[in-house]
Scaffold this motif. Structure first.
Motif, short mmCIF file in Angstrom:
data_model
loop_
_atom_site.label_atom_id
_atom_site.label_comp_id
_atom_site.label_asym_id
_atom_site.label_seq_id
_atom_site.Cartn_x
_atom_site.Cartn_y
_atom_site.Cartn_z
N ARG A 291 -11.31 7.80 -2.23
CA ARG A 291 -10.63 8.29 -1.02
C ARG A 291 -9.15 7.93 -1.03
NH1 ARG A 291 -15.27 6.40 1.42
NH2 ARG A 291 -14.20 4.52 2.16
N HIS A 292 -8.85 6.69 -1.39
CA HIS A 292 -7.45 6.26 -1.40
C HIS A 292 -6.68 6.90 -2.55
CE1 HIS A 292 -8.95 3.16 1.39
NE2 HIS A 292 -7.70 3.16 1.83
N ASP B 212 -12.88 14.54 2.79
CA ASP B 212 -11.50 14.10 2.60
C ASP B 212 -10.69 15.16 1.86
OD1 ASP B 212 -11.79 11.55 3.80
OD2 ASP B 212 -12.81 10.84 2.01
N LEU C 285 -3.67 2.27 -7.54
CA LEU C 285 -3.81 3.70 -7.25
C LEU C 285 -3.17 4.57 -8.33
CD1 LEU C 285 -3.24 3.61 -3.40
CD2 LEU C 285 -5.38 4.04 -4.61
N HIS D 116 -9.11 -4.79 -2.23
CA HIS D 116 -8.29 -3.76 -1.60
C HIS D 116 -9.09 -2.54 -1.16
CE1 HIS D 116 -4.20 -5.27 -1.89
NE2 HIS D 116 -4.44 -5.70 -3.12
N PHE D 117 -10.11 -2.17 -1.93
CA PHE D 117 -10.77 -0.87 -1.70
C PHE D 117 -12.27 -0.95 -1.45
CE2 PHE D 117 -6.98 -0.21 -4.34
CZ PHE D 117 -6.25 0.57 -3.46
N PHE E 128 -3.31 9.05 -2.26
CA PHE E 128 -2.15 8.67 -3.08
C PHE E 128 -1.64 9.88 -3.85
CE2 PHE E 128 -0.61 7.28 -7.26
CZ PHE E 128 0.45 6.47 -6.88
N MET F 24 3.22 -0.13 1.17
CA MET F 24 2.19 -0.38 0.16
C MET F 24 2.67 -1.47 -0.79
SD MET F 24 0.57 2.26 -2.64
CE MET F 24 0.12 3.46 -1.43
N ARG G 221 -1.27 -2.82 -4.99
CA ARG G 221 -2.04 -1.68 -4.48
C ARG G 221 -1.54 -0.39 -5.11
NH1 ARG G 221 -5.28 -1.23 0.12
NH2 ARG G 221 -5.42 0.87 1.01
#
Length: 203
Positions: free
Chosen positions: A52-53, A121, A9, A43-44, A57, A1, A5
């Motif tokens: 979701r990310h 998720d 997060l 990035h997202f 994380f 990562m 990023r």
């Protein structure tokens, strides 16, 4: 990562913990992470992608901090009972990162009531956690039926989430939360027929 990023997060977890999912605005996230809104979208893609990310994380970060007890020196326990207690009790470390992570997880869980996509998720992340706890229980109670082991893991993780909310809200001292969970571990092991003697306390 990449560092950027990770910064995004980390900022997302912090903003979600502080303002809730509905309060997560990309402009606020950009300010928190010290990046542009364009970079976040690069990035997202969109807000659901950020959520979701961020959920993934938060799960990864929990895996890291449950590997080391606050102030612990040397390797952690290798016995099944010690590993089980570590997996659950290390969610009650009185550290800013743990508080932030647990609060953000709770906010995402609450928002999933209204967001079916996030619910999927979250269910996957919760199932993985239950499976990890069930693995430790199965190692301690090899003769127990798999369904009973999974049910015990579900009860323990659900109890942990409830105790965590009370602890984070200031309704329960951290030591008392740990004690209640430790007692529940003993009850579940007794139900499953564990021959293991009580493990030493981890305080």
């Amino acid at each position: 990562m990449t560092d950027r990023r990770r910064a995004i997060l980390t900022g997302a977890a912090r903003v979600i913990a502080r303002q809730g999912v509905r309060g997560l605005r990309v402009a606020d996230l950009a300010a928190e992470a010290g990046v542009s809104t364009a970079l976040i979208y690069y990035h997202f893609k969109d807000r659901p992608g950020i959520l979701r990310h961020a959920l993934a994380f938060i799960g990864d970060r929990a895996d890291r901090y449950t590997a080391t007890w606050e102030g612990e020196a040397g390797p952690g326990p290798s016995d099944p009972r010690g590993l089980l207690e570590r997996t659950l009790l290390l969610e009650f470390q009185d550290l800013p990162e743990v508080r932030e992570n647990s609060t953000a997880w709770g906010e995402l869980r609450a928002h999933a009531v209204f967001d079916p996509e996030l619910r999927e998720d979250l269910a996957a992340a919760g199932a993985a956690w239950v499976a990890e706890v069930a693995g430790h229980l199965a190692a301690l109670c090899p003769a127990a039926p798999p369904g009973a082991v999974t049910a015990a893991a579900e009860r323990l993780t659900a109890l942990l989430e409830g105790l965590s909310v009370r602890w984070l809200s200031g309704l329960l001292p951290v030591a008392h939360a740990r004690g209640l969970l430790r007692e529940a571990i003993g009850v579940e092991l007794g139900r499953l027929g564990s021959p293991a003697s009580p493990a030493p306390r981890i305080d």
